[in-house]
Design a protein around this motif. Structure first.
Motif, PDB file in Angstrom:
ATOM      1  N   ALA A   1     -88.006  82.928  88.922  1.00 35.39           N
ATOM      2  CA  ALA A   1     -87.686  81.507  89.041  1.00 35.39           C
ATOM      3  C   ALA A   1     -88.870  80.628  88.660  1.00 35.39           C
ATOM      4  O   ALA A   1     -88.703  79.594  88.008  1.00 35.39           O
ATOM      5  CB  ALA A   1     -87.240  81.204  90.470  1.00 35.39           C
ATOM      6  N   GLU A   2     -90.076  81.041  89.029  1.00 37.41           N
ATOM      7  CA  GLU A   2     -91.245  80.205  88.793  1.00 37.41           C
ATOM      8  C   GLU A   2     -91.631  80.143  87.321  1.00 37.41           C
ATOM      9  O   GLU A   2     -92.161  79.133  86.859  1.00 37.41           O
ATOM     10  CB  GLU A   2     -92.429  80.706  89.619  1.00 37.41           C
ATOM     11  N   VAL A   3     -91.364  81.209  86.571  1.00 38.49           N
ATOM     12  CA  VAL A   3     -91.624  81.166  85.131  1.00 38.49           C
ATOM     13  C   VAL A   3     -90.856  79.999  84.500  1.00 38.49           C
ATOM     14  O   VAL A   3     -91.385  79.234  83.680  1.00 38.49           O
ATOM     15  CB  VAL A   3     -91.220  82.499  84.466  1.00 38.49           C
ATOM     16  N   ILE A   4     -89.602  79.843  84.898  1.00 39.15           N
ATOM     17  CA  ILE A   4     -88.768  78.759  84.368  1.00 39.15           C
ATOM     18  C   ILE A   4     -89.228  77.414  84.928  1.00 39.15           C
ATOM     19  O   ILE A   4     -89.309  76.415  84.207  1.00 39.15           O
ATOM     20  CB  ILE A   4     -87.293  79.011  84.709  1.00 39.15           C
ATOM     21  N   ALA A   5     -89.540  77.380  86.233  1.00 36.03           N
ATOM     22  CA  ALA A   5     -89.913  76.125  86.876  1.00 36.03           C
ATOM     23  C   ALA A   5     -91.184  75.528  86.279  1.00 36.03           C
ATOM     24  O   ALA A   5     -91.295  74.299  86.144  1.00 36.03           O
ATOM     25  CB  ALA A   5     -90.103  76.359  88.378  1.00 36.03           C
ATOM     26  N   ASP A   6     -92.148  76.364  85.899  1.00 38.60           N
ATOM     27  CA  ASP A   6     -93.413  75.853  85.363  1.00 38.60           C
ATOM     28  C   ASP A   6     -93.262  75.270  83.964  1.00 38.60           C
ATOM     29  O   ASP A   6     -94.036  74.401  83.570  1.00 38.60           O
ATOM     30  CB  ASP A   6     -94.464  76.964  85.358  1.00 38.60           C
ATOM     31  N   ILE A   7     -92.294  75.769  83.214  1.00 43.47           N
ATOM     32  CA  ILE A   7     -92.023  75.173  81.906  1.00 43.47           C
ATOM     33  C   ILE A   7     -91.573  73.726  82.078  1.00 43.47           C
ATOM     34  O   ILE A   7     -91.923  72.848  81.283  1.00 43.47           O
ATOM     35  CB  ILE A   7     -90.965  76.005  81.148  1.00 43.47           C
ATOM     36  N   ALA A   8     -90.802  73.476  83.135  1.00 45.67           N
ATOM     37  CA  ALA A   8     -90.371  72.107  83.422  1.00 45.67           C
ATOM     38  C   ALA A   8     -91.512  71.253  83.963  1.00 45.67           C
ATOM     39  O   ALA A   8     -91.598  70.052  83.696  1.00 45.67           O
ATOM     40  CB  ALA A   8     -89.216  72.129  84.428  1.00 45.67           C
ATOM     41  N   LEU A   9     -92.422  71.864  84.730  1.00 46.36           N
ATOM     42  CA  LEU A   9     -93.503  71.112  85.375  1.00 46.36           C
ATOM     43  C   LEU A   9     -94.670  70.800  84.460  1.00 46.36           C
ATOM     44  O   LEU A   9     -95.289  69.732  84.573  1.00 46.36           O
ATOM     45  CB  LEU A   9     -94.010  71.921  86.583  1.00 46.36           C
ATOM     46  N   CYS A  10     -95.007  71.678  83.536  1.00 43.30           N
ATOM     47  CA  CYS A  10     -96.284  71.639  82.820  1.00 43.30           C
ATOM     48  C   CYS A  10     -96.615  70.298  82.152  1.00 43.30           C
ATOM     49  O   CYS A  10     -97.727  69.796  82.311  1.00 43.30           O
ATOM     50  CB  CYS A  10     -96.332  72.774  81.797  1.00 43.30           C
ATOM     51  N   PRO A  11     -95.693  69.671  81.397  1.00 45.90           N
ATOM     52  CA  PRO A  11     -96.058  68.393  80.771  1.00 45.90           C
ATOM     53  C   PRO A  11     -96.425  67.313  81.783  1.00 45.90           C
ATOM     54  O   PRO A  11     -97.368  66.546  81.575  1.00 45.90           O
ATOM     55  CB  PRO A  11     -94.788  68.017  79.993  1.00 45.90           C
ATOM     56  N   PHE A  12     -95.687  67.240  82.881  1.00 48.47           N
ATOM     57  CA  PHE A  12     -95.979  66.247  83.914  1.00 48.47           C
ATOM     58  C   PHE A  12     -97.316  66.533  84.593  1.00 48.47           C
ATOM     59  O   PHE A  12     -98.059  65.622  84.918  1.00 48.47           O
ATOM     60  CB  PHE A  12     -94.859  66.244  84.965  1.00 48.47           C
ATOM     61  N   GLU A  13     -97.606  67.816  84.805  1.00 49.41           N
ATOM     62  CA  GLU A  13     -98.862  68.193  85.448  1.00 49.41           C
ATOM     63  C   GLU A  13    -100.054  67.828  84.568  1.00 49.41           C
ATOM     64  O   GLU A  13    -101.095  67.357  85.062  1.00 49.41           O
ATOM     65  CB  GLU A  13     -98.868  69.699  85.735  1.00 49.41           C
ATOM     66  N   ALA A  14     -99.914  68.009  83.252  1.00 47.84           N
ATOM     67  CA  ALA A  14    -100.999  67.680  82.335  1.00 47.84           C
ATOM     68  C   ALA A  14    -101.327  66.189  82.379  1.00 47.84           C
ATOM     69  O   ALA A  14    -102.501  65.792  82.457  1.00 47.84           O
ATOM     70  CB  ALA A  14    -100.621  68.105  80.913  1.00 47.84           C
ATOM     71  N   VAL A  15    -100.296  65.355  82.346  1.00 48.63           N
ATOM     72  CA  VAL A  15    -100.510  63.907  82.393  1.00 48.63           C
ATOM     73  C   VAL A  15    -101.047  63.493  83.757  1.00 48.63           C
ATOM     74  O   VAL A  15    -101.946  62.648  83.861  1.00 48.63           O
ATOM     75  CB  VAL A  15     -99.198  63.161  82.070  1.00 48.63           C
ATOM     76  N   LYS A  16    -100.521  64.083  84.828  1.00 44.91           N
ATOM     77  CA  LYS A  16    -100.956  63.737  86.182  1.00 44.91           C
ATOM     78  C   LYS A  16    -102.454  63.969  86.372  1.00 44.91           C
ATOM     79  O   LYS A  16    -103.169  63.101  86.885  1.00 44.91           O
ATOM     80  CB  LYS A  16    -100.174  64.566  87.212  1.00 44.91           C
ATOM     81  N   VAL A  17    -102.926  65.136  85.964  1.00 43.58           N
ATOM     82  CA  VAL A  17    -104.339  65.460  86.138  1.00 43.58           C
ATOM     83  C   VAL A  17    -105.211  64.499  85.336  1.00 43.58           C
ATOM     84  O   VAL A  17    -106.245  64.014  85.826  1.00 43.58           O
ATOM     85  CB  VAL A  17    -104.618  66.924  85.736  1.00 43.58           C
ATOM     86  N   ARG A  18    -104.800  64.184  84.102  1.00 46.23           N
ATOM     87  CA  ARG A  18    -105.588  63.260  83.276  1.00 46.23           C
ATOM     88  C   ARG A  18    -105.632  61.862  83.899  1.00 46.23           C
ATOM     89  O   ARG A  18    -106.689  61.219  83.921  1.00 46.23           O
ATOM     90  CB  ARG A  18    -104.995  63.220  81.861  1.00 46.23           C
ATOM     91  N   VAL A  19    -104.503  61.393  84.397  1.00 47.83           N
ATOM     92  CA  VAL A  19    -104.443  60.061  85.013  1.00 47.83           C
ATOM     93  C   VAL A  19    -105.297  60.013  86.282  1.00 47.83           C
ATOM     94  O   VAL A  19    -105.998  59.025  86.541  1.00 47.83           O
ATOM     95  CB  VAL A  19    -102.974  59.687  85.332  1.00 47.83           C
ATOM     96  N   GLN A  20    -105.278  61.093  87.065  1.00 44.11           N
ATOM     97  CA  GLN A  20    -105.967  61.091  88.349  1.00 44.11           C
ATOM     98  C   GLN A  20    -107.474  61.281  88.225  1.00 44.11           C
ATOM     99  O   GLN A  20    -108.228  60.803  89.075  1.00 44.11           O
ATOM    100  CB  GLN A  20    -105.390  62.187  89.251  1.00 44.11           C
ATOM    101  N   THR A  21    -107.920  61.974  87.193  1.00 47.93           N
ATOM    102  CA  THR A  21    -109.339  62.332  87.110  1.00 47.93           C
ATOM    103  C   THR A  21    -110.113  61.543  86.061  1.00 47.93           C
ATOM    104  O   THR A  21    -111.333  61.673  85.988  1.00 47.93           O
ATOM    105  CB  THR A  21    -109.497  63.836  86.810  1.00 47.93           C
ATOM    106  N   GLN A  22    -109.429  60.732  85.245  1.00 56.67           N
ATOM    107  CA  GLN A  22    -110.106  59.906  84.247  1.00 56.67           C
ATOM    108  C   GLN A  22    -109.699  58.452  84.441  1.00 56.67           C
ATOM    109  O   GLN A  22    -108.724  57.986  83.841  1.00 56.67           O
ATOM    110  CB  GLN A  22    -109.780  60.370  82.821  1.00 56.67           C
ATOM    111  N   PRO A  23    -110.404  57.712  85.290  1.00 56.11           N
ATOM    112  CA  PRO A  23    -110.078  56.297  85.497  1.00 56.11           C
ATOM    113  C   PRO A  23    -110.095  55.534  84.176  1.00 56.11           C
ATOM    114  O   PRO A  23    -110.999  55.696  83.363  1.00 56.11           O
ATOM    115  CB  PRO A  23    -111.182  55.808  86.435  1.00 56.11           C
ATOM    116  N   GLY A  24    -109.069  54.729  83.980  1.00 54.68           N
ATOM    117  CA  GLY A  24    -108.974  53.968  82.747  1.00 54.68           C
ATOM    118  C   GLY A  24    -108.175  54.665  81.667  1.00 54.68           C
ATOM    119  O   GLY A  24    -107.855  54.043  80.645  1.00 54.68           O
TER     120      GLY A  24
END
Length: 370
Positions: A177-200
């Motif tokens: 189940a998690e193999v499929i779930a991470d395909i759905a999560l990955c793009p959002f996780e990439a943007v989230k980390v960039r937004v949270q750790t790079q102000p501006g």
């Protein structure tokens, strides 16, 4: 019609995975309508009279392992993961910054202080939109497909081996189940980390996603998929297998009343407790990969080797771990509580329960009959 009324359609999944649904109660009004001689005589003697027939099943339940069952589990997963991850966004924000810039964010308390001073209260929820959407999509796939694969692998194994090797079925079902779930999560996780750790960098998902794609390309959204699998698959395997085992042990050793006789509030309390303990194990197992995901999504062109060199092995396993244990323990306990609460709300039993008694060997059974 309830599943128990259809012996021919009984699933091969072990019965201990779910408690038996309570028996259907006939409404007193229905009894009065069905047994009233006055209504019977009126309906038979006067063709003009109008009597609404009582339904044969006053409270129809969702049939186990039907499309409606998997739909309910999927929606429960959306609620459990999306809402909980969004709620702990401030903790996640501090944790990610401690992983990326430990010289600046030296501790949990100083991390919150720095964020409050530099970004204000609103800064604590930076990245909440990709968090909500990403983990809602992940939760839908995680819980929905777990229920599907758990039954699928149990049917393949057969009732005897499914009961004997139940932990392996939990592990295999959750990993699939998690193999499929991470395909759905990955793009959002990439943007989230960039937004949270790079102000501006961006205010949120709406402007952060196109900016990320222009900078990294569409495939850049999946740059962290392998570390994400490395973090989430062990995490989810531990989350589901340990939860099922802990719940079984609680009902076996800590609670004197059989599960099907426990109140729903007690069952939900067991779900939360089992989920919290499981979450502590999850955080420890998946933490090195979590550090890698944060590092790779923040540094353009970085590799796993760069992350290991920068963080060091000790830092890979320990940086931000205490905060993550608190966050993931609370998160996982709340997720199981919300998920099982939703299942109870729609008429389904809670997850987990006592193991069944071992089935007698065929030869012994024949000998007993003789």
């Amino acid at each position: 019609m309830a599943l128990s009324d259809k012996p021919s359609r009984q699933s091969l999944i072990p019965s201990f995975l779910y408690s038996s649904p309570s028996s259907t109660r006939t409404l007193p009004l229905m009894k009065m309508l069905q047994s009233s001689p006055t209504l019977d005589s009126v309906s038979s003697s006067s063709p003009k009279s109008f009597v609404i027939p009582s339904p044969t099943e006053p409270s129809k339940k969702i049939e186990m392992y039907s499309p409606a069952f998997y739909t309910a589990c999927t929606f429960g997963g959306i609620l459990s993961c999306g809402l909980t991850h969004m709620t702990v966004t401030p903790l996640d924000l501090v944790k990610c910054n401690m992983q990326i810039d430990p010289a600046k964010y030296k501790s949990i308390s100083s991390g919150f202080g720095i964020l409050l001073k530099e970004q204000g209260v609103r800064g604590f929820f930076r990245g909440w939109v990709p968090t909500l959407l990403g983990y809602s999509a992940q939760g839908a796939c995680k819980f929905g497909f777990y229920e599907f694969f758990k039954k699928y692998y149990s049917d393949i194994a057969g009732p005897e081996y499914a009961a004997k090797y139940k932990t392996l079925i939990y592990l295999a079902g959750s990993a699939s189940a998690e193999v499929i779930a991470d395909i759905a999560l990955c793009p959002f996780e990439a943007v989230k980390v960039r937004v949270q750790t790079q102000p501006g960098f961006a205010r949120g998902l709406a402007d952060g996603l196109p900016k990320f794609v222009r900078s990294e390309g569409t495939l850049g959204l999946y740059k962290g998929i392998v570390p994400l699998w490395g973090r989430q698959i062990p995490y989810t395997m531990m989350k589901f297998a340990s939860f099922e085992t802990i719940v079984e042990m609680l009902y076996k050793y800590a609670i004197p009343t059989p599960k099907d006789q426990c109140s729903k509030s007690l069952q939900l309390g067991v779900s939360f407790a089992g989920g919290y303990v499981a979450g502590v194990f999850c955080a420890i197992v998946s933490h090195p990969a979590d550090n890698l995901v944060s590092f790779l999504n923040n540094a353009k062109g970085a590799t796993v080797g760069d992350a290991v060199k920068k963080l060091g092995l000790w830092g890979l396993f320990t940086r931000g771990l205490p905060l993550r244990i608190v966050m993931i323990g609370t998160l996982t306990g709340a997720q199981w509580g919300i998920y099982d609460a939703f299942k109870v709300f729609v008429g389904l039993p809670t997850t987990g329960g006592p193991a069944p008694a071992a089935a007698p060997a065929p030869a012994a059974a024949e000998l007993a009959k003789a």
